[in-house]
Design a protein around this motif. Structure first.
Motif, PDB file in Angstrom:
ATOM      1  N   PHE A  50      46.245  65.372 -52.449  1.00  0.00           N
ATOM      2  CA  PHE A  50      45.941  66.644 -53.102  1.00  0.00           C
ATOM      3  C   PHE A  50      46.314  66.661 -54.581  1.00  0.00           C
ATOM      4  O   PHE A  50      45.529  67.138 -55.422  1.00  0.00           O
ATOM      5  N   LEU A  51      47.477  66.153 -54.940  1.00  0.00           N
ATOM      6  CA  LEU A  51      47.938  66.248 -56.325  1.00  0.00           C
ATOM      7  C   LEU A  51      47.022  65.509 -57.309  1.00  0.00           C
ATOM      8  O   LEU A  51      46.663  66.059 -58.363  1.00  0.00           O
ATOM      9  N   PRO A  52      46.600  64.270 -57.026  1.00  0.00           N
ATOM     10  CA  PRO A  52      45.630  63.630 -57.934  1.00  0.00           C
ATOM     11  C   PRO A  52      44.311  64.383 -58.012  1.00  0.00           C
ATOM     12  O   PRO A  52      43.673  64.424 -59.081  1.00  0.00           O
ATOM     13  N   LEU A  53      43.879  65.004 -56.890  1.00  0.00           N
ATOM     14  CA  LEU A  53      42.632  65.766 -56.905  1.00  0.00           C
ATOM     15  C   LEU A  53      42.753  67.007 -57.793  1.00  0.00           C
ATOM     16  O   LEU A  53      41.786  67.393 -58.459  1.00  0.00           O
ATOM     17  N   VAL A  54      43.926  67.638 -57.803  1.00  0.00           N
ATOM     18  CA  VAL A  54      44.146  68.784 -58.688  1.00  0.00           C
ATOM     19  C   VAL A  54      44.046  68.338 -60.147  1.00  0.00           C
ATOM     20  O   VAL A  54      43.411  69.009 -60.978  1.00  0.00           O
ATOM     21  N   THR A  55      44.658  67.210 -60.465  1.00  0.00           N
ATOM     22  CA  THR A  55      44.594  66.674 -61.827  1.00  0.00           C
ATOM     23  C   THR A  55      43.153  66.416 -62.237  1.00  0.00           C
ATOM     24  O   THR A  55      42.728  66.740 -63.357  1.00  0.00           O
ATOM     25  N   LEU A  56      42.376  65.831 -61.317  1.00  0.00           N
ATOM     26  CA  LEU A  56      40.963  65.569 -61.582  1.00  0.00           C
ATOM     27  C   LEU A  56      40.184  66.876 -61.735  1.00  0.00           C
ATOM     28  O   LEU A  56      39.339  66.999 -62.633  1.00  0.00           O
ATOM     29  N   PHE A  57      40.468  67.846 -60.885  1.00  0.00           N
ATOM     30  CA  PHE A  57      39.771  69.129 -60.939  1.00  0.00           C
ATOM     31  C   PHE A  57      39.969  69.816 -62.287  1.00  0.00           C
ATOM     32  O   PHE A  57      39.026  70.374 -62.859  1.00  0.00           O
ATOM     33  N   LEU A  58      41.195  69.785 -62.812  1.00  0.00           N
ATOM     34  CA  LEU A  58      41.463  70.414 -64.101  1.00  0.00           C
ATOM     35  C   LEU A  58      40.631  69.768 -65.206  1.00  0.00           C
ATOM     36  O   LEU A  58      40.181  70.444 -66.137  1.00  0.00           O
ATOM     37  N   TYR A  59      40.434  68.466 -65.102  1.00  0.00           N
ATOM     38  CA  TYR A  59      39.579  67.802 -66.085  1.00  0.00           C
ATOM     39  C   TYR A  59      38.121  68.230 -65.911  1.00  0.00           C
ATOM     40  O   TYR A  59      37.426  68.528 -66.890  1.00  0.00           O
ATOM     41  N   LEU A  60      37.650  68.253 -64.657  1.00  0.00           N
ATOM     42  CA  LEU A  60      36.249  68.584 -64.403  1.00  0.00           C
ATOM     43  C   LEU A  60      35.914  70.021 -64.799  1.00  0.00           C
ATOM     44  O   LEU A  60      34.764  70.337 -65.111  1.00  0.00           O
ATOM     45  N   ALA A  61      36.934  70.895 -64.804  1.00  0.00           N
ATOM     46  CA  ALA A  61      36.717  72.300 -65.175  1.00  0.00           C
ATOM     47  C   ALA A  61      36.888  72.554 -66.662  1.00  0.00           C
ATOM     48  O   ALA A  61      36.686  73.676 -67.132  1.00  0.00           O
ATOM     49  N   CYS A  62      37.241  71.502 -67.417  1.00  0.00           N
ATOM     50  CA  CYS A  62      37.470  71.673 -68.860  1.00  0.00           C
ATOM     51  C   CYS A  62      37.126  70.375 -69.575  1.00  0.00           C
ATOM     52  O   CYS A  62      37.994  69.536 -69.807  1.00  0.00           O
ATOM     53  N   ASN A  63      35.866  70.223 -69.917  1.00  0.00           N
ATOM     54  CA  ASN A  63      35.419  69.028 -70.631  1.00  0.00           C
ATOM     55  C   ASN A  63      34.141  69.350 -71.418  1.00  0.00           C
ATOM     56  O   ASN A  63      33.663  70.488 -71.371  1.00  0.00           O
ATOM     57  N   GLU A  64      33.607  68.380 -72.105  1.00  0.00           N
ATOM     58  CA  GLU A  64      32.439  68.606 -72.961  1.00  0.00           C
ATOM     59  C   GLU A  64      31.192  69.013 -72.178  1.00  0.00           C
ATOM     60  O   GLU A  64      30.266  69.592 -72.733  1.00  0.00           O
ATOM     61  N   HIS A  65      31.154  68.702 -70.894  1.00  0.00           N
ATOM     62  CA  HIS A  65      29.982  69.014 -70.072  1.00  0.00           C
ATOM     63  C   HIS A  65      30.077  70.386 -69.413  1.00  0.00           C
ATOM     64  O   HIS A  65      29.059  70.993 -69.086  1.00  0.00           O
ATOM     65  N   ASN A 103      29.868  64.042 -60.060  1.00  0.00           N
ATOM     66  CA  ASN A 103      28.880  62.987 -59.842  1.00  0.00           C
ATOM     67  C   ASN A 103      28.553  62.260 -61.149  1.00  0.00           C
ATOM     68  O   ASN A 103      28.460  61.027 -61.190  1.00  0.00           O
ATOM     69  N   LEU A 104      28.434  63.036 -62.236  1.00  0.00           N
ATOM     70  CA  LEU A 104      28.100  62.471 -63.541  1.00  0.00           C
ATOM     71  C   LEU A 104      29.232  61.633 -64.114  1.00  0.00           C
ATOM     72  O   LEU A 104      29.019  60.508 -64.591  1.00  0.00           O
TER      73      LEU A 104
END
Length: 441
Positions: free
Chosen positions: A25-40, A58-59
């Motif tokens: 869960f903890l690595p997935l949270v870290t990844l989620f925060l990135y996916l919710a805040c990036n150039e895309h 996916n991208l």
């Protein structure tokens, strides 16, 4: 059962099942925060578009998994960073201090050289800024390879966790013995359950070392904290490159977090009495937390501000700074008072004498609440989130998460103290009824 290392009977975090959940869960949270805040994609409003998050996943991850998981440049950068700091930590001179007394009656020696390290790093950074201005190649690399560096630090924390786990089974080498005259290593109070998954997660050995170099204290204060600082700077640099100037919100986040980061590095001797060092073993939980979670989650505010240009009124800026100053003062002053009291420097303060020979402080800061320093910490965390405005709750992740963490730590400490002090703790709770926030909780 060893007298030095009794078997762990009570497992924190739900035992091995909870450990497995958190490992995933903890690595997935870290990844989620990135996916919710990036150039895309940038989260705004009260909700987050899960469909868009899946598209970005996916991208960014599925289509580029080789570049993320097998990125030679990221590994070279991270290994130079980690082992470069390690060499400085070992080689730079400093003040020699001893930690708390361990279960075998000994005390570990530490070299406190945070000031020297900060001096070296700031001189290097200053010279690089003089040469390149706000176009440092290493900061550009960090910003452009954020996801790759995040995954690299996660993988490195897994490797390090296995290293300290397996070495915890190796007896002390040569003629080296512990204070009880054996070659047995001292294990963490909660890391000797004899379940390999749980012990690997929670940390089996209390203070894994290579010679006199302490792995746990180094990871607590060096690579993750300082990488957080560089990631913030990379966001500031990118905003300047995009806009031609730096917003006051970005300056606020960088300055306020800079103060906190370097205060931690400069005052590393205070960590020697913290529960992370004195009680908890060093395993995946701390390794991942120190090396990946801290730098790549805590820089969320600065990354958000690259993508959302915000400037605030002078009044709002002053309010944020005052919240930070208040929290920092409470945090530092209360911790200093506690440390001085333990050293016998404040005999005039009221306390409860226990039959263990120790005293429970019930006056000054510690007469206001049982963990008044946590209250200061929460105010500091809030001051870091406020510069992101009120467009999305995502950027308040840190203060929400950190408050929950402190609440859990308070519960753990309370249970430990009840078992340790018995009737004296009951008396203490009557004198100091509030747990963290004075007159509230």
């Amino acid at each position: 059962m060893s007298e030095l290392n009794p078997i762990t009977k009570k497992k924190d975090f739900g035992g091995e099942i909870g450990a497995i959940v958190l490992i995933v869960f903890l690595p997935l949270v870290t990844l989620f925060l990135y996916l919710a805040c990036n150039e895309h994609y940038l989260a705004n409003g009260l909700t987050i578009d899960i469909t868009e998050i899946a598209r970005i996943f996916n991208l960014e991850v599925i289509n580029n998994w080789k570049k993320i998981f097998i990125n030679t440049e990221c590994w070279i950068f991270y290994l130079i960073w980690f082992f470069g700091l390690m060499i400085l930590d070992i080689c730079l001179p400093g003040k020699e201090m001893y930690g708390v007394e361990l279960r075998d009656g000994t005390k570990l020696k530490y070299t406190i050289n945070g000031l020297q390290l900060v001096g070296v790093l700031l001189c290097l950074l200053g010279s690089r800024l003089y040469l390149f201005g706000l176009n440092l190649p290493e900061l550009n690399f960090l910003y452009d390879n954020f996801l790759g560096m995040m995954v690299t630090s996660w993988l490195f924390s897994i490797i390090l966790s296995f290293f300290v786990f397996f070495t915890s089974y190796i007896p002390l080498s040569g003629d080296k013995k512990n204070g009880k005259g054996t070659k047995e290593r001292i294990l963490g109070v909660g890391g000797n359950s004899q379940n390999p998954i749980f012990d690997w997660f929670i940390g089996r050995e209390l203070n894994p070392r290579i010679g006199e170099w302490d792995i746990k204290l180094f990871c607590e204060l060096r690579p993750g904290l300082l990488l957080w600082f560089l990631l913030n700077l990379s966001s500031l640099q990118r905003q300047f490159q995009n806009l031609g100037y730096i917003t006051n919100s970005m300056i606020l986040v960088n300055v306020l977090q800079f103060v906190y980061i370097f205060d931690g590095v400069l005052n590393e001797e205070g960590c020697l009495t913290m529960i992370d060092i004195t009680t908890d073993g060093f395993g995946f939980m701390l390794a991942f937390g120190d090396l990946c979670w801290v730098p790549f989650c805590y820089c969320l505010q600065s990354r958000y501000l690259v993508l959302n240009e915000l400037n605030f009124s002078n009044i709002f800026v002053v309010i944020i700074v005052l919240i930070m100053i208040s929290g920092f003062y409470i945090f530092k002053s209360s911790n200093n008072q506690k440390n001085e009291f333990r050293q016998g420097k404040l005999p005039h303060l009221k306390s409860i004498q226990t039959d263990r020979g120790t005293k429970l402080l019930i006056e000054g800061w510690w007469g206001i609440s049982q963990h008044v320093n946590y209250f200061g910490d929460i105010l500091i965390a809030l001051s870091w989130c406020l510069p992101t405005g009120f467009n999305t709750p995502l950027t308040y992740f840190y203060v929400i998460y950190f408050s929950s963490l402190l609440l859990h730590r308070q519960k753990r400490d309370e249970e430990k103290c009840k078992n340790k002090y018995g009737k004296y703790w009951i008396e203490y709770e009557k004198k100091v009824p509030y747990k963290i926030i004075p007159y509230v909780y």
